[in-house]
Scaffold this motif. Structure first.
Motif, PDB file in Angstrom:
ATOM      1  N   ARG A 118      -5.423  -2.825  -0.976  1.00 28.51           N
ATOM      2  CA  ARG A 118      -5.550  -4.271  -1.477  1.00 28.51           C
ATOM      3  C   ARG A 118      -6.306  -4.438  -2.563  1.00 28.51           C
ATOM      4  O   ARG A 118      -7.111  -5.472  -2.617  1.00 28.51           O
ATOM      5  CB  ARG A 118      -6.035  -4.898   0.034  1.00 28.51           C
ATOM      6  CG  ARG A 118      -5.098  -4.701   1.069  1.00 28.51           C
ATOM      7  CD  ARG A 118      -5.347  -5.888   2.151  1.00 28.51           C
ATOM      8  NE  ARG A 118      -6.735  -6.641   2.194  1.00 28.51           N
ATOM      9  CZ  ARG A 118      -7.537  -6.267   3.089  1.00 28.51           C
ATOM     10  NH1 ARG A 118      -7.502  -5.168   4.098  1.00 28.51           N
ATOM     11  NH2 ARG A 118      -8.651  -6.793   2.915  1.00 28.51           N
ATOM     12  N   LEU A 141     -12.157  -3.976   5.079  1.00 31.42           N
ATOM     13  CA  LEU A 141     -10.714  -4.003   5.192  1.00 31.42           C
ATOM     14  C   LEU A 141     -10.753  -4.679   6.837  1.00 31.42           C
ATOM     15  O   LEU A 141      -9.437  -4.848   7.491  1.00 31.42           O
ATOM     16  CB  LEU A 141      -9.968  -2.616   5.152  1.00 31.42           C
ATOM     17  CG  LEU A 141     -10.092  -1.757   4.072  1.00 31.42           C
ATOM     18  CD1 LEU A 141      -9.467  -0.469   4.187  1.00 31.42           C
ATOM     19  CD2 LEU A 141      -9.460  -2.520   3.099  1.00 31.42           C
ATOM     20  N   LEU A 192      -8.236  -9.364  10.461  1.00 28.07           N
ATOM     21  CA  LEU A 192      -6.744  -8.461   9.689  1.00 28.07           C
ATOM     22  C   LEU A 192      -6.341  -7.683  10.646  1.00 28.07           C
ATOM     23  O   LEU A 192      -7.086  -6.940  11.413  1.00 28.07           O
ATOM     24  CB  LEU A 192      -7.276  -7.820   8.367  1.00 28.07           C
ATOM     25  CG  LEU A 192      -7.597  -8.504   7.353  1.00 28.07           C
ATOM     26  CD1 LEU A 192      -8.269  -7.649   6.060  1.00 28.07           C
ATOM     27  CD2 LEU A 192      -6.528  -9.651   7.098  1.00 28.07           C
ATOM     28  N   ARG A 193      -5.303  -7.536  11.046  1.00 28.85           N
ATOM     29  CA  ARG A 193      -4.563  -6.511  11.916  1.00 28.85           C
ATOM     30  C   ARG A 193      -3.455  -5.823  10.668  1.00 28.85           C
ATOM     31  O   ARG A 193      -2.766  -6.514  10.149  1.00 28.85           O
ATOM     32  CB  ARG A 193      -3.939  -6.989  13.053  1.00 28.85           C
ATOM     33  CG  ARG A 193      -4.891  -7.624  14.010  1.00 28.85           C
ATOM     34  CD  ARG A 193      -5.686  -6.538  14.794  1.00 28.85           C
ATOM     35  NE  ARG A 193      -6.505  -7.442  15.736  1.00 28.85           N
ATOM     36  CZ  ARG A 193      -7.673  -7.585  15.674  1.00 28.85           C
ATOM     37  NH1 ARG A 193      -8.310  -7.430  14.327  1.00 28.85           N
ATOM     38  NH2 ARG A 193      -8.340  -7.889  16.558  1.00 28.85           N
ATOM     39  N   PRO A 194      -3.302  -4.315  11.191  1.00 31.03           N
ATOM     40  CA  PRO A 194      -2.054  -3.577  10.448  1.00 31.03           C
ATOM     41  C   PRO A 194      -0.695  -4.281  10.700  1.00 31.03           C
ATOM     42  O   PRO A 194      -0.329  -4.627  11.839  1.00 31.03           O
ATOM     43  CB  PRO A 194      -2.476  -2.270  11.050  1.00 31.03           C
ATOM     44  CG  PRO A 194      -3.135  -2.341  12.227  1.00 31.03           C
ATOM     45  CD  PRO A 194      -3.791  -3.691  12.044  1.00 31.03           C
ATOM     46  N   LEU A 195       0.015  -4.148   9.782  1.00 29.53           N
ATOM     47  CA  LEU A 195       1.503  -4.329  10.044  1.00 29.53           C
ATOM     48  C   LEU A 195       2.103  -3.295  10.786  1.00 29.53           C
ATOM     49  O   LEU A 195       2.257  -2.123  10.412  1.00 29.53           O
ATOM     50  CB  LEU A 195       2.193  -4.735   8.631  1.00 29.53           C
ATOM     51  CG  LEU A 195       1.802  -5.977   7.863  1.00 29.53           C
ATOM     52  CD1 LEU A 195       2.352  -5.780   6.311  1.00 29.53           C
ATOM     53  CD2 LEU A 195       2.184  -7.119   8.507  1.00 29.53           C
ATOM     54  N   SER A 203       6.449  -4.211   9.989  1.00 27.06           N
ATOM     55  CA  SER A 203       5.829  -3.443   8.925  1.00 27.06           C
ATOM     56  C   SER A 203       6.155  -3.197   7.718  1.00 27.06           C
ATOM     57  O   SER A 203       5.701  -2.665   6.800  1.00 27.06           O
ATOM     58  CB  SER A 203       5.719  -1.907   9.841  1.00 27.06           C
ATOM     59  OG  SER A 203       7.195  -1.588  10.124  1.00 27.06           O
ATOM     60  N   SER A 217      -0.272  -6.994   2.926  1.00 23.56           N
ATOM     61  CA  SER A 217      -1.118  -6.029   2.984  1.00 23.56           C
ATOM     62  C   SER A 217      -1.563  -6.039   4.399  1.00 23.56           C
ATOM     63  O   SER A 217      -2.042  -5.044   4.971  1.00 23.56           O
ATOM     64  CB  SER A 217      -2.415  -6.428   2.107  1.00 23.56           C
ATOM     65  OG  SER A 217      -3.204  -7.526   2.504  1.00 23.56           O
ATOM     66  N   ALA A 218      -1.500  -7.132   5.216  1.00 17.96           N
ATOM     67  CA  ALA A 218      -1.706  -7.172   6.544  1.00 17.96           C
ATOM     68  C   ALA A 218      -1.357  -8.238   7.220  1.00 17.96           C
ATOM     69  O   ALA A 218      -0.705  -9.099   6.930  1.00 17.96           O
ATOM     70  CB  ALA A 218      -3.442  -6.963   6.764  1.00 17.96           C
ATOM     71  N   CYS A 219      -1.490  -8.156   8.503  1.00 17.66           N
ATOM     72  CA  CYS A 219      -1.410  -9.460   9.436  1.00 17.66           C
ATOM     73  C   CYS A 219      -2.621 -10.265   9.792  1.00 17.66           C
ATOM     74  O   CYS A 219      -3.492  -9.591  10.089  1.00 17.66           O
ATOM     75  CB  CYS A 219      -0.548  -9.121  10.761  1.00 17.66           C
ATOM     76  SG  CYS A 219      -0.229 -10.350  11.874  1.00 17.66           S
ATOM     77  N   THR A 249      -0.810 -11.998   5.099  1.00 22.20           N
ATOM     78  CA  THR A 249      -1.955 -11.622   4.166  1.00 22.20           C
ATOM     79  C   THR A 249      -1.219 -11.166   2.933  1.00 22.20           C
ATOM     80  O   THR A 249      -0.673 -10.041   2.843  1.00 22.20           O
ATOM     81  CB  THR A 249      -2.854 -10.777   4.587  1.00 22.20           C
ATOM     82  OG1 THR A 249      -3.566 -11.439   5.668  1.00 22.20           O
ATOM     83  CG2 THR A 249      -3.872 -10.685   3.426  1.00 22.20           C
ATOM     84  N   ASP A 307      -0.363  -9.450  -0.988  1.00 24.08           N
ATOM     85  CA  ASP A 307      -0.966  -8.581  -1.818  1.00 24.08           C
ATOM     86  C   ASP A 307      -0.325  -9.244  -2.868  1.00 24.08           C
ATOM     87  O   ASP A 307       0.980  -8.898  -3.578  1.00 24.08           O
ATOM     88  CB  ASP A 307      -0.177  -7.220  -1.534  1.00 24.08           C
ATOM     89  CG  ASP A 307      -0.890  -6.154  -2.341  1.00 24.08           C
ATOM     90  OD1 ASP A 307      -1.142  -6.442  -3.519  1.00 24.08           O
ATOM     91  OD2 ASP A 307      -0.848  -4.970  -1.972  1.00 24.08           O
TER      92      ASP A 307
END
Length: 583
Positions: free
Chosen positions: A423, A446, A545-548, A553, A559-561, A572, A574
């Protein structure tokens, strides 16, 4: 394999990596100060500890090789100085070999194969024999035999405790000094009554992430509770004060939890000294590496993933950027080329910069190569920044021939992809004849993000606050078109800026709203500013932030949820990838 066994292997690899780093730093210091006692002891202690830990886990092949390396270090210790280049080169090669062996052990959780270990061990044996053969116990002067004094006794380091002991104190992660801290793996004991002495505890990164996740969930739950209509109807000053205090404490809790996952970049920077040294030997150039900002802290995940990109940046500066000694003298420059590695925190971002005082980017050569490869046309007009960014394309290289260092076009595109995956953004500044700097601008952590939240239609987006430069409501006169492709531009302070319409980008129906009805958020990217129209700006907040994953996905330029305070979800953005799509 049990969790306890896995823990032992992880501790062994961690301790081994630290020992190798300490040995490398000690050896590089001895190259400059051959009689530096603290560095001599540090190298011997590191090899001794590595051997002891290998024995504790029953890794006999690795133990034998480490023992040979320890014997080399013992020669230096006995003589009280590094007096033979063969000792330095053999030990540096040994630590590189040990680093590779640790990679095998980390993957396979087993001892190294006897064959490779034997071959590597034989090389060290030859170096030992050569070092001993050139050692002179007596010196003849005018017919008299003078006997060397026995070296001063050096305290025998205590055997390193095996990594199975949970109470073993870990090394302090600290910025590298000119001579590595010999006692890094054995922190000083706190004096009685001295409460300022830090102690260190090993904690798995997964546990830190779990703690951070819990802190975020508590914060979200508290925000939802404090917005409950039943509470909002209560007219209580004390409740309002306590609610404000609770929110401040929860914010501090999140920052403290995230801080547990931060570590100084000094440990990473220290490894680059050997990279620069090896680079000088391979290129035949005189290279000086200057380092600053080692105390700057970044997310541990970042440091683990930045080693390769940083190595590529330094190798690029040394191979392509710096001139040969003869060329530098002819250009009126000092014969020794300088590469500067620095880190600094700017707001919620960390800037890691590699710069050199070399020749700068040869834009004519870059442009010709791009034309030859069909990346641009001969009549295409590009500004200097756009030409510079061509070197980040996969497979791009201006080297005339393939060497161990360059010519294959693998290097700077690895850096660009790594930075994008974190990111961040990669900025290039180059002045012909003066040098080039590459800056990796990365998020501090992150785990969460200070963001500006805005809506486009029914969707909510989070813009990294560090990337937002302006918010404006354009007028009709600000709308212009790109003459080349008829794409929209907006004039900001007289400068035309490309526009990225999120509805079109994500394939949603275009809005019938007029150009002047919305708001423009102007973000900074490595390609220059980019204007993004939004319907409404909701404000700024700290987004968890949480991963996609799963169905979301594959969202482009995300870049993230981001989880908002109200429990809602925002994508989020990028901004770097948005600028690539718009370019």
């Amino acid at each position: 394999m049990s969790a306890q066994d896995d823990e032992l292997w992880l501790l062994f690899v961690e301790d081994g990596t630290r020992a190798i780093d300490e040995s490398d730093q000690g050896l590089l210091d001895l190259e400059q100060r051959p009689e530096a006692k603290e560095s001599i002891d540090a190298v011997y202690r590191a090899m001794h500890s590595f051997k002891g830990n290998a024995r504790a886990l029953g890794l006999r092949n690795l133990e034998r090789f480490a023992h040979k390396a320890e014997d080399l270090a013992a020669i230096i210790r006995e003589r009280g100085r590094l007096d033979q280049p063969i000792l330095l080169e053999a030990l540096l090669e040994a630590t590189e070999q040990l680093r590779g062996f640790l990679g095998h052990i980390s993957l396979h959780r087993s001892d190294i194969e006897a064959g490779p270990a034997k071959v590597a061990e034989q090389k060290l044996t030859k170096a030992l024999e050569a070092a001993e053969a050139t050692k002179s116990d007596t010196i003849e002067v005018d017919g008299f035999m003078l006997f060397d004094e026995e070296p001063a006794a050096v305290e025998e380091p205590r055997p390193a405790p095996p990594p199975v002991l949970a109470a073993e104190a870990p090394a302090q992660v600290a910025a590298p000094a000119p001579a590595p801290a010999a006692a890094a793996s054995t922190p000083a004991k706190a004096e009685p009554g001295n409460h300022e002495q830090d102690s260190f505890v090993r904690v798995r990164s997964s546990k830190i992430q779990q703690l951070l996740g819990l802190a975020s969930e508590i914060s979200l739950t508290a925000d939802a509770t404090l917005r409950d209509p039943a509470l909002l109807e209560l007219d209580s000053e004390e409740l309002t004060r306590n609610a404000d205090r609770l929110q401040r404490l929860l914010r501090d809790l999140k920052y403290s939890a995230a801080g547990l996952g931060l570590s100084p970049v000094g440990e990473l920077f220290a490894r680059m000294r050997k990279v620069a040294r090896d680079l000088g030997k391979e290129t035949g150039k005189q290279i000086q590496l200057q380092v600053s900002g080692e105390d700057t802290e970044v997310d541990r995940t970042l440091t683990d993933r930045l080693a390769d990109p940083l190595m590529h940046m330094i190798r690029n500066s040394g191979d392509h950027g710096l001139e040969t000694t003869e060329e530098r003298i002819a250009a009126g420059k000092p014969p020794i080329g300088k590469i500067t590695l620095s880190a600094s925190q700017v707001g919620d971002e960390v800037v890691i910069r590699v710069s050199d005082d070399g020749r700068g980017v040869n834009r004519a050569a870059v442009r010709k190569k791009a034309i030859d490869r069909g990346l641009i046309t001969a009549d295409q007009v590009l500004d200097d920044a756009s030409v510079d960014r061509l070197i980040l394309l996969p497979g791009f290289s201006t080297a005339q021939q393939v060497t161990n260092l360059s010519g294959r076009g693998v290097g700077m595109d690895v850096v660009a992809k790594a930075v994008e995956g974190l990111r961040g953004r990669l900025e290039i500044r180059s002045v012909p004849g003066k040098g080039t700097s590459f800056s990796m601008v990365l998020p501090l952590t992150l785990a969460f993000l200070e963001a500006m939240v805005a809506t486009v239609g029914e969707h909510c987006f989070a813009f990294p606050l560090g990337a937002v430069s302006k918010i404006l409501r354009p007028t009709a006169s600000d709308e212009i078109k790109n003459a080349a492709d008829d794409r929209p531009l907006v004039r900001v302070l007289g400068e035309p800026i490309p526009v990225c319409e999120l509805r079109s980008y994500y394939g949603s129906p275009r809005s019938n709203r007029a150009f002047t009805d919305g708001v423009m958020i102007v973000v900074k990217t490595s390609r220059g500013p980019l204007a993004i129209p939004v319907d409404q700006v909701l404000g700024t907040e700290q987004v968890t932030l949480r991963p996609l994953e799963g169905l979301i996905s594959g969202i482009r330029a995300a870049s993230a949820c981001g989880i908002l305070k109200n429990g809602g979800v925002a994508i989020t953005l990028d901004c770097e990838r948005l600028s690539h799509a718009r370019a």
